[in-house]
Design a protein around this motif. Structure first.
Motif: not given
Ligand code: ATP
Ligand code: ATP
Ligand code: MG
Ligand code: MG
Lengths: 292, 254, 253, 253, 254
Positions: E17-18, E35-42, E56-62, E76-77
């Motif tokens: 997820i980017t 703000l930018a964040l990449t949640i790498e696969a696996g 927490t706010t960022l997590l809830r946003m995702v 999403t990839s």
């Protein structure tokens, strides 16, 4: 056996004696009728329901019939149960009101029947007063308690065969002023009405009236037995008040329930028109008939 | 800036509490039977133990909130009952959603119908500043993050000026740095007071505790006190602490 | 937008009403059509305004008194175990007593003036408010109570500062019911005995078979009920900003 | 113990009643003394039992229907924003309509049998139940809703598995009110028109000035109300064991 | 004993997820902007940051629970929306008080009207066993301790078999030993899955994270990833971790 539904004007009371006695004595059965008597809580409902086809016959009052017909209800009087007025203005006998004149500036309780103010107005006018000289208070169905407790000085709408006895039993005897003696034309208090369009060719009504006539005569001839039949299955009616009311009601039953005095109806309609309760005086045959 | 954390009344003689023969059962299971614990006067006692062993229950019992069974005895050094002399910080933050942050901190005064004097309000504000929430006084708890809520609860507990302070995992929702800062602040504010603090972090216990107990088993028992050298708050990088940490973990493993 | 919606609601209601009248063929002296009633509303406007003003005053006074008394009695019930044990059955019985049995008593003590009507409205409102608040007072989060206890709060202080605010949403629920039933309370009071008010007007119209006027009075009463309900609802939302109000149907998914 | 308390309550009530009668000198055709009523109770026992049975049946049926319909409509309101917007005013208006205006309609559609009384009882119960449950459904903890959303729950599933159980305590509050007002609902229904039932008996007794019988019937009605309330209360406590019920007056301090 | 933690369906290709240009304001304050964040696969991405920074706010946003403002983009990839593919464990345990512990674990299945098959129930029981709550299946949440409640929430999250797992301080209420045990269990259960985990404990991040980000500032920004050597779960006493811990604390102070 033909079914026939009859709505009473109020809870069963001695005013309904001919109906109840005819039922208990099997007079209805004898003319091939299976009659059910139903009591409403609001005396204004039965004519509406007959007009709406919910019941075959209803017990109502002559003044109300004129008003109802004036408002367009398809009703027609087919019989008479009580052929004199019962309504009266009642005050405490040992109270300050000795004549109608004394009502000036006093509180008068009424139970809304739609016609009490007209009746009272006529009575007051005969004595040089108007409705503006008194305060009218709706006391719902608590006429005698309101009077006995001194909340009002007089009540209109009290039945002479009932409220007077009630007050007597409570040891606060009352005095009645009778409308027909004070400028109101006489009328039939209790009448039987049917739907205008349904009487033609309905043999049940004639048979019903026959049975009522038979019961009325039976009551006159055998008051004791009739009384016993009346309270059978209605133990709550077997008390002092009802026994007294019974005696006072007997002479007022129409001896000829089917008969009609057309002139009397016209006279009363003219009275109501003069008081502004109806707009036109219709021909009697439109709303009162003798059933063949 | 640190002054407000120090109670502005002269602390009375510190109180010590002795729990003996404590027994409590929940639905047939004996949580503890014949448990004994001394909370020494004027120092901080830390309590560690596996999750579910009964730490919170014990704390609530001391606070008078859990009903123990005979022959439990909770004695105070001055013989007077504990009621009204305890500041209690529960495991949940228990902030009242309809009060602002400032009013939540001032809750005790409100509940005791104490006058909301300017001094009192100033102290509450200073405490909020101390826990890093200056400027959030007028916000409602619903707009706070988890750690911010916990910090309000800490401020509320420090606001109460009581001889015995009971704290149930007071820093669990805080990040490492905030936690260190607040540990220092709390240690200073509570210096000289009798404190019983539950924590899950052995290092935290070693930083803050004069005496550290480990509670294990079912029915639970409380092990002998570990008394790290030096006075709290101890430095995090003290190598002695690391050695003791291993000892604590061993005791925890039971 | 809201106004538009209200207008459309009214229109749909009228259409429904007309539909019932047309489809079932109810005679007009039992249920007049909306047009007839609208006509009566317009023709009899001065009469309706005069009687409506009386009734509205009674409603508002009754609401005020009923809410005050209901709130006070819920707090009493919550404060004293004894009160709860002995009074609760009394309150319940008070709900089961039909007015007309009380009417003569009420009139005897309060007269035919406004007092007896306000008393009736109060009585009708009283119970929903009491139960709702009392129930709310009982459902306080135990953790808060524990906290308050350790803070040395008296029982009264807990009641006032913890239980009561926590119970306000439940109280609001009771208030909403109260707002909706207050009009009928006043009308029942008018039946007990009166010389003005919509209840009086209705009885009168009914006896005179002016069913269109009767229904016009009903319409006015209905407007009162809806307006009161809306006002109370808005008030509650304003007063409890901290209260989660998650309208289920507004969720996305 | 509870029985004893109930007996004492009753005794105190009777004493109060006698006190009012003696002190204010209310005439017995307005408020008979407890002895007169006890006498009527005993003398007219068969009558009271017969009419009481009718009314009790109506009450129970009304309660059943009212709760079912109220529950269903609260769920509908909660499910569909549209329903909420359009139906709520309708519900509120339904509370403001006095029976007697509806009576002829009810009789027209339901006849003079038990149906019209059950309909009235239902109508009276319906609103408190609906509002209470609907309010409860709105006050769900937002965290639970978030969780359910990430779990891919449909709106209906959230309503059923999260909102509804969470709203049960509020629903219980509405039920209690319903239990207390159900008797009056049935009695009002009997005023619509009937040939048996306590409401019939009361009107009857009232019309005939048998005020002692009227009050005897009232006593029976009161007993019904209290018994129903107690039963519903016990049921609710049983059904919601997870629900904090902290009786304020039982706190120690 | 570990088998049940491994999902019994074949995991699809892991998802990455980017988040770019993320912007969110609360009452006028910019929590984050661009703000930018990449949640790498696996792999497991850990997020640290001071209390109240917006984790927490960022997590809830995702998770789709907080409404971001433009120009926020969450991609999403595989291009498909995230809805229904997320397992979310909040900072509070959010157990339903009317359900038993077992039913709370099975909540997802219940909400999705899935059949309560014996296999499903067996898996839930095994998960409860894994988190140390065997035998408490029929209890209600009110009878659990704080840590026990958190463990039920962990079991519930692991029960959900989703490509993206979001966890907000999942082990904060647990004692040191239980925490280690559950870290291992979670690492194993979530192996090969895309995980974003918020934690306050730098050591925990270092044990569990393939990549570790620190979030600081207002508006908050996310620092570059720290990638500790070796595969999680790493040993606690690994000296390399201790060095990195100091680096993390430095970044936190940032
Ligand atoms: N509903 C809200 N209204 C207004 N402000 C809010 C709201 N929710 C959160 N905030 C603010 O947003 C900021 C970030 O909150 P968030 O919960 O994301 O912090 P966090 O990084 O998770 O902190 P913690 O580690 O303490 O949990 C906080 O300052 C908080 O006060
Ligand atoms: N109301 C209750 N009814 C039944 N059992 C309870 C109740 N409250 C607590 N327990 C049980 O008592 C035990 C101890 O609970 P307690 O909350 O004291 O644990 P703890 O040591 O504080 O744990 P944690 O570190 O997880 O907070 C737990 O096993 C819990 O399930
Ligand atoms: Mg605990
Ligand atoms: Mg957070």
């Amino acid at each position: 056996q033909d079914k026939l539904s009859v709505l009473l004007d109020w809870f069963v009371n001695p005013d309904h004696a001919p109906l109840v006695v005819a039922q208990e004595k099997g007079f209805f059965k004898d003319v091939g009728l299976d009659v059910t008597l139903t009591a409403p809580a609001d005396p204004n409902d039965p004519p509406k329901l007959v007009a709406a086809g919910q019941a075959d016959l209803a017990i109502s009052y002559q003044p109300q019939l004129h008003i109802q017909v004036g408002e367009g209800l398809p009703l027609v009087r087919v019989g008479t149960l009580v052929s004199t007025p019962l309504n009266s203005v009642v005050v405490l006998r040992d109270g300050p009101v000795k004549t109608i004149k004394d009502l000036k500036g006093r509180k008068i309780g009424f139970s809304v029947g739609g016609f009490e103010d007209a009746l009272l107005g006529a009575m007051l006018e005969k004595h040089g007063l108007t409705l503006k000289d008194v305060e009218l208070v709706n006391v719902n169905f608590s006429l005698s308690p309101a009077l006995l407790a001194g909340q009002v000085d007089a009540v209109v709408g009290a039945f002479r065969n009932f409220e007077l006895n009630q007050m007597d039993i409570e040891r606060h005897p009352g005095r009645a002023f009778y409308p027909e003696e004070e400028g109101v034309p006489a009328y039939d208090e209790l009448i039987i009405v049917a739907h205008k369009d349904k009487i033609a060719g309905d043999g049940r009504i004639k048979r019903f009236l026959d049975a009522v006539e038979r019961a009325t005569l039976y009551i006159l001839n055998h008051p004791e037995e009739a009384q016993a039949a009346f309270v059978k299955g209605r133990p709550e009616l077997n008390d002092d008040l009802n026994r007294r009311a019974w005696a006072d009601t007997l002479p007022r039953f129409s001896h000829s329930p089917a008969a009609l005095d057309a002139a009397r109806y016209t006279r009363f309609a003219e009275f109501l028109k003069a008081r502004g309760l109806i707009k036109t005086v219709e021909p009697v045959e439109r709303y009162a008939v003798v059933v063949k | 800036m640190n002054a407000p954390l120090r109670p502005n009344t002269l602390a009375p003689d510190p109180l010590s509490i002795t729990v003996t023969g404590a027994r409590l059962t929940y639905g047939g299971t004996e949580l503890f039977a014949n448990l004994a614990l001394t909370i020494e006067a004027g120092i901080t006692t830390c309590l560690l133990g596996p999750s579910g062993v009964g730490k919170t229950t014990l704390l609530r019992m001391v606070a008078g909130l859990a009903e123990p069974e005979p022959p439990t005895a909770i004695d105070t050094s001055d013989g007077a009952p504990l009621h009204g002399r305890v500041a209690y910080m529960a495991q949940q933050d228990l902030l009242l959603p309809w009060l602002t942050v400032l009013d939540n901190v001032l809750l005790g005064a409100r509940l005791r119908h104490e006058r909301r004097s300017p001094a009192l309000v100033a102290r509450a504000r200073a405490l909020l500043d101390q826990v890093g929430l200056a400027g959030r006084e007028a916000d409602r708890p619903a707009t706070l993050s988890g750690g911010q809520r916990q910090r309000v609860a800490i401020a509320r507990t420090l606001m109460e000026d009581k001889p015995l302070v009971l704290m149930d995992e007071p820093f669990s929702a805080l990040d490492a740095l905030t936690r260190l800062r607040l540990q220092d602040a709390a240690a200073e504010a509570l210096a000289g007071r009798t404190v019983l603090m539950i924590t899950h972090d052995p290092l935290e216990a070693l930083r803050l505790g004069h005496r550290i107990h480990v509670m294990t088993g079912r029915p639970a028992t409380i092990g002998p006190a570990l008394e790290p050298p030096g006075l709290p708050p101890r430095a995090v990088d003290d190598p002695a602490l690391l050695a003791l940490q291993a000892e604590l973990l061993r005791r925890l493993a039971g | 937008m809201r106004l538009l919606r209200a207008l459309i609601t009214a229109a749909v209601l009228l259409a429904l009403w007309q539909g019932v009248v047309s489809l079932t063929g109810v005679p007009r002296y039992i249920l007049p059509g909306p047009l007839a009633v609208a006509d009566a509303l317009q023709r009899q406007a001065p009469l309706l305004v005069r009687h409506g003003a009386t009734t509205l005053t009674e409603i508002l006074l009754g609401l005020l008194l009923g809410v005050a008394l209901g709130g006070a009695s819920a707090l009493t019930l919550a404060s004293f175990r004894t009160a709860r044990r002995w009074l609760m059955p009394l309150l319940v019985v008070s709900q089961a007593i039909p007015v007309f049995a009380l009417a003569p008593l009420l009139v005897l003590w309060l007269g035919y003036g406004m007092a007896s009507k306000v008393a009736m409205a109060t009585l009708v409102i009283f119970f929903p408010v009491t139960t709702a608040l009392f129930d709310g007072l009982r459902r306080t989060e135990p953790g808060w109570l524990d906290l308050a206890r350790t803070m040395g709060a008296s029982r009264r202080s807990v009641l006032w500062h913890i239980r009561l605010p926590a119970a306000l949403p439940a109280f609001g629920s009771g208030l909403r019911v109260a707002a909706a039933v207050a009009p009928i309370g006043a009308v029942i009071g008018e039946w007990v005995g009166s010389s003005s008010g919509l209840g009086y007007l209705m009885l009168h119209a009914n006896a005179r078979m002016q069913i269109d006027l009767l229904f016009a009075a009903l319409v006015v009463l209905g407007v009162f009920a809806v307006a009161l309900y809306a006002a109370v609802d808005a008030l509650i939302r304003r007063a409890l900003p901290w209260q989660p109000d998650t309208h289920p149907a507004e969720e996305k998914d």
